[in-house]
Design a protein around this motif. Structure first.
Motif, PDB file in Angstrom:
ATOM      1  N   GLY A  95       0.818  -1.213   0.000  1.00  0.00           N
ATOM      2  CA  GLY A  95       0.000   0.000   0.000  1.00  0.00           C
ATOM      3  C   GLY A  95       0.851   1.261   0.000  1.00  0.00           C
ATOM      4  O   GLY A  95       0.541   2.234  -0.697  1.00  0.00           O
ATOM      5  N   ALA A  96       1.934   1.248   0.786  1.00  0.00           N
ATOM      6  CA  ALA A  96       2.808   2.424   0.857  1.00  0.00           C
ATOM      7  C   ALA A  96       3.512   2.662  -0.481  1.00  0.00           C
ATOM      8  O   ALA A  96       3.662   3.808  -0.926  1.00  0.00           O
ATOM      9  CB  ALA A  96       3.830   2.244   1.971  1.00  0.00           C
ATOM     10  N   ILE A  97       3.932   1.589  -1.118  1.00  0.00           N
ATOM     11  CA  ILE A  97       4.587   1.728  -2.426  1.00  0.00           C
ATOM     12  C   ILE A  97       3.597   2.241  -3.456  1.00  0.00           C
ATOM     13  O   ILE A  97       3.922   3.114  -4.270  1.00  0.00           O
ATOM     14  CB  ILE A  97       5.203   0.384  -2.863  1.00  0.00           C
TER      15      ILE A  97
ATOM     16  N   GLU B 240      -5.244  -1.865  -4.932  1.00  0.00           N
ATOM     17  CA  GLU B 240      -5.832  -2.757  -5.926  1.00  0.00           C
ATOM     18  C   GLU B 240      -5.490  -2.294  -7.349  1.00  0.00           C
ATOM     19  O   GLU B 240      -5.133  -3.110  -8.213  1.00  0.00           O
ATOM     20  CB  GLU B 240      -7.349  -2.830  -5.745  1.00  0.00           C
ATOM     21  N   SER B 241      -5.601  -0.988  -7.566  1.00  0.00           N
ATOM     22  CA  SER B 241      -5.264  -0.453  -8.887  1.00  0.00           C
ATOM     23  C   SER B 241      -3.781  -0.671  -9.190  1.00  0.00           C
ATOM     24  O   SER B 241      -3.405  -1.068 -10.302  1.00  0.00           O
ATOM     25  CB  SER B 241      -5.600   1.038  -8.940  1.00  0.00           C
TER      26      SER B 241
ATOM     27  N   HIS C 167      -2.212  -3.012 -12.311  1.00  0.00           N
ATOM     28  CA  HIS C 167      -1.297  -2.479 -13.321  1.00  0.00           C
ATOM     29  C   HIS C 167       0.076  -3.166 -13.249  1.00  0.00           C
ATOM     30  O   HIS C 167       0.698  -3.444 -14.279  1.00  0.00           O
ATOM     31  CB  HIS C 167      -1.129  -0.972 -13.135  1.00  0.00           C
ATOM     32  N   PHE C 168       0.548  -3.433 -12.029  1.00  0.00           N
ATOM     33  CA  PHE C 168       1.857  -4.067 -11.862  1.00  0.00           C
ATOM     34  C   PHE C 168       1.861  -5.456 -12.488  1.00  0.00           C
ATOM     35  O   PHE C 168       2.805  -5.836 -13.194  1.00  0.00           O
ATOM     36  CB  PHE C 168       2.208  -4.149 -10.371  1.00  0.00           C
TER      37      PHE C 168
END
Length: 312
Positions: free
Chosen positions: A266-268, A278-279, A283-284
């Motif tokens: 989440g922090a990244i 989630e987004s 994408h990753f």
């Protein structure tokens, strides 16, 4: 003291300085164990001499000049001269013999695809070279290093050696004329980046440092282009749209953070500009083929932490 030897007298090599073509007839080196009798060169012929060691004297047009380590001199067309060596300390000499070609032969060279540098500095160097049939002094351009490099190139004959020899010979001519003029300042102004170059640097810096916030509209404003022109410039440079390029920049930084830090997913996600984990994960995975968690786990298996690092 030993000096690298040069003996090159059968190479078809020419230097082009603006409209001047210098045909290099030979490059030689050796010790003067015997004096050289008086002689003169023909029209268009120039002989450059450099003495890295030993002593002697030069007699030119009836005047005598002492020669010692670092002596540099040019004898051009019609200059009567003789070299007298000191038998107790014979001179070692590097010598280059140039022929200044007539303009008609110069055009012939251009027809064969060679072109000279027509910049103001180079044209002035060519003019001074031709108009200085005699000069002598102490070298202040470190030409001994150039001759030693020239000897290495000639003897090694490594790939590209002919081009390297040409560049080094140009350096000797430039160094000679700089000695003539006592390091006269350049006549040229430094070329500046073109507007297109500046724009490419601006785009690159935005992608490196401002990828979380930059938009096509703000980038277009910085570049002084329309949005359509900006998209075209980015696609030409990177082969993709700005949107895809920004996505790539975010996800490359995310991959680096997964490897180099212990930040949560989440922090990244937040740090690289995604609104939700989630987004970011979606994408990753699309870009790297695995989720961020799986990517980090794979890195951990590939680069396990040593016991010493665990106990820190």
């Amino acid at each position: 003291m030993g000096h690298p030897m040069i003996q090159l007298d059968n190479l078809d090599l020419k230097i082009m300085l603006g409209k001047l073509v210098l045909n290099v007839l030979y490059i030689k080196s050796g010790f003067f164990y015997h004096s050289m009798p008086e002689h003169r060169h023909s029209n268009g012929s120039y002989e450059l001499h450099y003495i890295p060691s030993g002593h002697g004297s030069l007699v030119a047009e009836g005047r005598e000049f002492p020669l010692s380590p670092g002596s540099l001199y040019m004898t051009g067309p019609g200059v009567k001269h003789e070299q007298i060596t000191d038998p107790s300390d014979p001179m070692f000499e590097y010598c280059i013999f140039f022929e200044a070609l007539p303009s008609g032969r110069h055009h012939h060279e251009r027809l064969h695809g060679r072109s000279g540098d027509d910049s103001e500095d180079v044209c002035e160097i060519a003019r001074l070279f031709l108009n200085t049939p005699f000069w002598i002094g102490q070298d202040n351009q470190q030409l001994q290093l150039v001759f030693e490099k020239l000897a290495w190139e000639i003897n090694a004959r490594a790939i590209g050696y002919r081009r390297c020899i040409t560049i080094l010979l140009e350096q000797t001519v430039f160094g000679l004329v700089r000695n003539y003029t006592n390091n006269r300042p350049t006549l040229q102004t430094e070329p500046l980046k073109t507007l297109d170059d500046k724009r490419m640097v601006l785009i690159e810096n935005n992608l490196l440092y401002n990828y979380k916030h930059i938009t096509i509209k703000t980038l277009a404003g910085q570049l002084g282009l329309s949005i359509r022109q900006t998209e075209r410039a980015v696609r030409k440079q990177y082969g993709m749209s700005l949107r895809d390029k920004l996505q790539e920049a975010r996800l490359q930084e995310a991959a680096r953070l997964l490897d180099a830090t212990l930040l949560t997913i989440g922090a990244i996600a937040e740090q690289v500009g995604y609104h939700t984990p989630e987004s970011f994960t979606s994408h990753f995975k699309k870009w790297h083929g695995v989720t961020p968690s799986a990517y980090r786990a794979r890195l951990a298996r590939t680069n396990p932490v040593s016991p010493a690092e665990e106990n820190r």
